[in-house]
Design an enzyme around this catalytic site. Structure first.
Site, PDB file in Angstrom:
ATOM      1  N   ARG A 190       0.936  -1.321   0.067  1.00 28.92           N
ATOM      2  CA  ARG A 190       0.028   0.116   0.068  1.00 28.92           C
ATOM      3  C   ARG A 190       0.805   1.293  -0.179  1.00 28.92           C
ATOM      4  O   ARG A 190       0.582   2.089  -0.787  1.00 28.92           O
ATOM      5  CB  ARG A 190      -0.948  -0.042   1.137  1.00 28.92           C
ATOM      6  CG  ARG A 190      -1.855   1.195   1.343  1.00 28.92           C
ATOM      7  CD  ARG A 190      -2.741   1.103   2.608  1.00 28.92           C
ATOM      8  NE  ARG A 190      -3.645   0.006   2.402  1.00 28.92           N
ATOM      9  CZ  ARG A 190      -3.732  -0.908   3.233  1.00 28.92           C
ATOM     10  NH1 ARG A 190      -2.385  -1.406   3.796  1.00 28.92           N
ATOM     11  NH2 ARG A 190      -4.624  -1.972   3.240  1.00 28.92           N
ATOM     12  N   ILE A 191       1.907   1.219   0.815  1.00 29.49           N
ATOM     13  CA  ILE A 191       2.870   2.446   0.857  1.00 29.49           C
ATOM     14  C   ILE A 191       3.626   2.511  -0.279  1.00 29.49           C
ATOM     15  O   ILE A 191       3.692   3.618  -1.025  1.00 29.49           O
ATOM     16  CB  ILE A 191       3.728   2.254   2.107  1.00 29.49           C
ATOM     17  CG1 ILE A 191       2.821   2.523   3.374  1.00 29.49           C
ATOM     18  CG2 ILE A 191       4.775   3.485   2.127  1.00 29.49           C
ATOM     19  CD1 ILE A 191       3.599   2.078   4.621  1.00 29.49           C
ATOM     20  N   THR A 269      11.813   2.617   5.691  1.00 31.65           N
ATOM     21  CA  THR A 269      10.556   2.838   6.376  1.00 31.65           C
ATOM     22  C   THR A 269       9.536   1.578   6.606  1.00 31.65           C
ATOM     23  O   THR A 269       8.617   1.846   7.316  1.00 31.65           O
ATOM     24  CB  THR A 269       9.505   3.985   5.847  1.00 31.65           C
ATOM     25  OG1 THR A 269       9.081   3.504   4.638  1.00 31.65           O
ATOM     26  CG2 THR A 269      10.407   5.244   5.634  1.00 31.65           C
ATOM     27  N   SER A 270      10.155   0.445   6.401  1.00 34.20           N
ATOM     28  CA  SER A 270       9.479  -0.766   6.772  1.00 34.20           C
ATOM     29  C   SER A 270       9.886  -1.333   8.019  1.00 34.20           C
ATOM     30  O   SER A 270       8.832  -0.877   8.941  1.00 34.20           O
ATOM     31  CB  SER A 270       9.641  -1.601   5.651  1.00 34.20           C
ATOM     32  OG  SER A 270      10.981  -1.850   5.178  1.00 34.20           O
ATOM     33  N   ARG A 271      10.732  -2.333   7.887  1.00 40.57           N
ATOM     34  CA  ARG A 271      10.900  -2.866   9.173  1.00 40.57           C
ATOM     35  C   ARG A 271      12.465  -3.088   9.279  1.00 40.57           C
ATOM     36  O   ARG A 271      12.995  -3.569   8.120  1.00 40.57           O
ATOM     37  CB  ARG A 271      10.307  -4.158   9.365  1.00 40.57           C
ATOM     38  CG  ARG A 271       8.796  -4.066   9.780  1.00 40.57           C
ATOM     39  CD  ARG A 271       8.487  -3.348  11.225  1.00 40.57           C
ATOM     40  NE  ARG A 271       7.226  -3.267  11.689  1.00 40.57           N
ATOM     41  CZ  ARG A 271       6.418  -2.285  10.973  1.00 40.57           C
ATOM     42  NH1 ARG A 271       6.618  -1.434  10.589  1.00 40.57           N
ATOM     43  NH2 ARG A 271       4.957  -2.640  11.547  1.00 40.57           N
ATOM     44  N   GLU A 299      14.664  -1.289  18.068  1.00 42.33           N
ATOM     45  CA  GLU A 299      14.352  -0.017  18.409  1.00 42.33           C
ATOM     46  C   GLU A 299      14.123   0.143  19.716  1.00 42.33           C
ATOM     47  O   GLU A 299      13.307  -0.395  20.249  1.00 42.33           O
ATOM     48  CB  GLU A 299      13.034   0.033  17.756  1.00 42.33           C
ATOM     49  CG  GLU A 299      12.908   0.161  15.918  1.00 42.33           C
ATOM     50  CD  GLU A 299      11.766   0.219  15.345  1.00 42.33           C
ATOM     51  OE1 GLU A 299      10.580   0.296  16.129  1.00 42.33           O
ATOM     52  OE2 GLU A 299      11.754   0.303  14.158  1.00 42.33           O
ATOM     53  N   HIS A 318      11.131   5.748  14.265  1.00 47.40           N
ATOM     54  CA  HIS A 318       9.818   5.036  13.798  1.00 47.40           C
ATOM     55  C   HIS A 318       8.862   6.128  13.809  1.00 47.40           C
ATOM     56  O   HIS A 318       7.798   5.705  14.405  1.00 47.40           O
ATOM     57  CB  HIS A 318       9.702   3.936  14.550  1.00 47.40           C
ATOM     58  CG  HIS A 318       8.754   3.010  13.838  1.00 47.40           C
ATOM     59  ND1 HIS A 318       8.971   1.529  14.187  1.00 47.40           N
ATOM     60  CD2 HIS A 318       8.102   3.196  12.882  1.00 47.40           C
ATOM     61  CE1 HIS A 318       7.690   0.861  13.437  1.00 47.40           C
ATOM     62  NE2 HIS A 318       7.370   1.798  12.402  1.00 47.40           N
ATOM     63  N   ALA A 320       7.755   7.883  10.652  1.00 45.92           N
ATOM     64  CA  ALA A 320       7.331   8.098   9.279  1.00 45.92           C
ATOM     65  C   ALA A 320       5.935   7.995   9.307  1.00 45.92           C
ATOM     66  O   ALA A 320       5.074   8.683   8.435  1.00 45.92           O
ATOM     67  CB  ALA A 320       8.185   7.245   8.306  1.00 45.92           C
TER      68      ALA A 320
END
Length: 360
Positions: A190-191, A269-271, A299, A318, A320
């Site tokens: 989706r992103i 920006t995912s994992r 994180e 984290h 974004a």
């Protein structure tokens, strides 16, 4: 506002008698807020909270992150809908047994992996997520990172601070800029799709790697479908938007990092687990590559991590996704879904068991 046109009935309230227009009469279900208590006042602005309380029997003062407390257990027994956000406890078989009337979970955030369990699917719980709303700021962050990286913003800032005098910037930055640069998107999530859409107006060459997207679909998205190795070797910026799965663990490894051109930028920006972080740090320490990292492993990083201080790294915690006022968009999305549910319409953004393996 939600689209309240007639649609096939959803489970639960759809069994109510329907009006001449095709929608069931609106009803006020019992709703429980399940999330970190400090998130609720940031998530629910006055307008959305007023809307939720008009739609449902809801106690806005009761926000639970532990279903075992007496107040939470009493509310859970009567709840037909849970509106969740970050910090909602797992809805496992034990919790569901204590929630005999529960029919739906409306998640006012992105991934539902942390609280929707197999027991929810077995019970037939309807689930929806505001992942689409949370995707918008992530895509915006990514586009800003891509454009700034190609403009070599970090290096320009550093050089200007150092020189503090007239300089031939055109000579020093002959390769900078966004005209006809190549951007590689890893994952038509989706992103990832939103990023492609936002980048289409720019004079960029867009590449896409996604094993589930063929060349024709990639072309419709404005990109050329390529293998991951080719994408890494060709792109000035590589941006990662794939889900966290065993198959994607360290998909950007030392070998693929070595394929990236000198001066290229990796955006994640995912994992954090999708990148071999040790291999990335080794490349970044030499100065050969640049990175924009909103996610890491772990994180939060330990205080002595070199990623905090490397001049060619933008490191953010984290954020974004939805931050500050952007939280209100997710809350409004949840209210829209509740409005649909109360008149027997299906969720506009349903989540099913098959969606879990394709989400972050």
């Amino acid at each position: 506002m939600p689209d309240l046109q007639p649609a096939p009935p959803a489970a639960g309230p759809a069994s109510a008698s329907r009006t001449a227009s095709g929608a069931a009469p609106a009803r006020r279900p019992r709703v429980l807020l399940a999330m970190q208590p400090d998130i609720a006042p940031r998530l629910l602005d006055a307008d959305t909270l007023a809307r939720l309380t008009a739609l449902a029997d809801l106690d806005p003062a009761l926000v639970v992150d532990d279903f075992s407390t007496p107040a939470a257990a009493a509310a859970l027994r009567e709840a037909e809908v849970i509106v969740s956000c970050w910090g909602c406890p797992p809805l496992d078989a034990t919790v569901l047994a204590a929630a005999p009337r529960l029919r739906a979970v409306i998640h006012a955030a992105g991934s539902v992996k942390h609280h929707i369990t197999e027991a929810c699917w077995e019970r037939g719980i309807e689930v929806t997520s505001a992942a689409w709303a949370n995707a918008l700021p992530v895509a915006e962050y990514t586009v800003a990172a891509v454009l700034s990286a190609n403009k070599r913003l970090l290096q320009l800032r550093s050089d200007y601070r150092r020189l503090r005098a007239p300089h031939d910037w055109q000579a020093g930055y002959a390769g900078a800029g966004n005209y006809r640069r190549t951007v590689g998107i890893v994952g038509a999530s989706r992103i990832g799709r939103r990023v492609l859409d936002l980048l289409r107006p720019y004079d960029l060459h867009l590449l896409l790697h996604d094993p589930y997207v063929d060349a024709a679909e990639a072309a419709l998205l404005g990109a050329r479908s390529v293998p991951l190795d080719e994408l890494c070797a060709a792109a000035d910026v590589v941006s990662v938007h794939a889900p966290e799965l065993p198959a994607t663990h360290h998909m950007i490894d030392a070998r693929r990092l070595a394929l990236m051109p000198d001066g290229a930028t990796l955006v994640n920006t995912s994992r954090g687990s999708l990148i071999d972080q040790d291999a990335l740090v080794a490349e970044l320490t030499t100065g050969r590559l640049n990175a924009v990292l909103d996610v890491t492993v772990p994180e939060v990083l330990p205080p002595d991590s070199p990623l905090y201080d490397l001049p060619n790294v933008v490191l953010t915690p984290h954020v974004a996704g939805s931050l500050g006022g952007e939280l209100h968009r997710m809350a409004a999305a949840a209210a829209d879904e509740l409005a649909r549910w109360t008149v027997g319409l299906p969720f506009a953004h349903p989540v099913g068991p098959g969606d879990i393996d394709r989400s972050a």
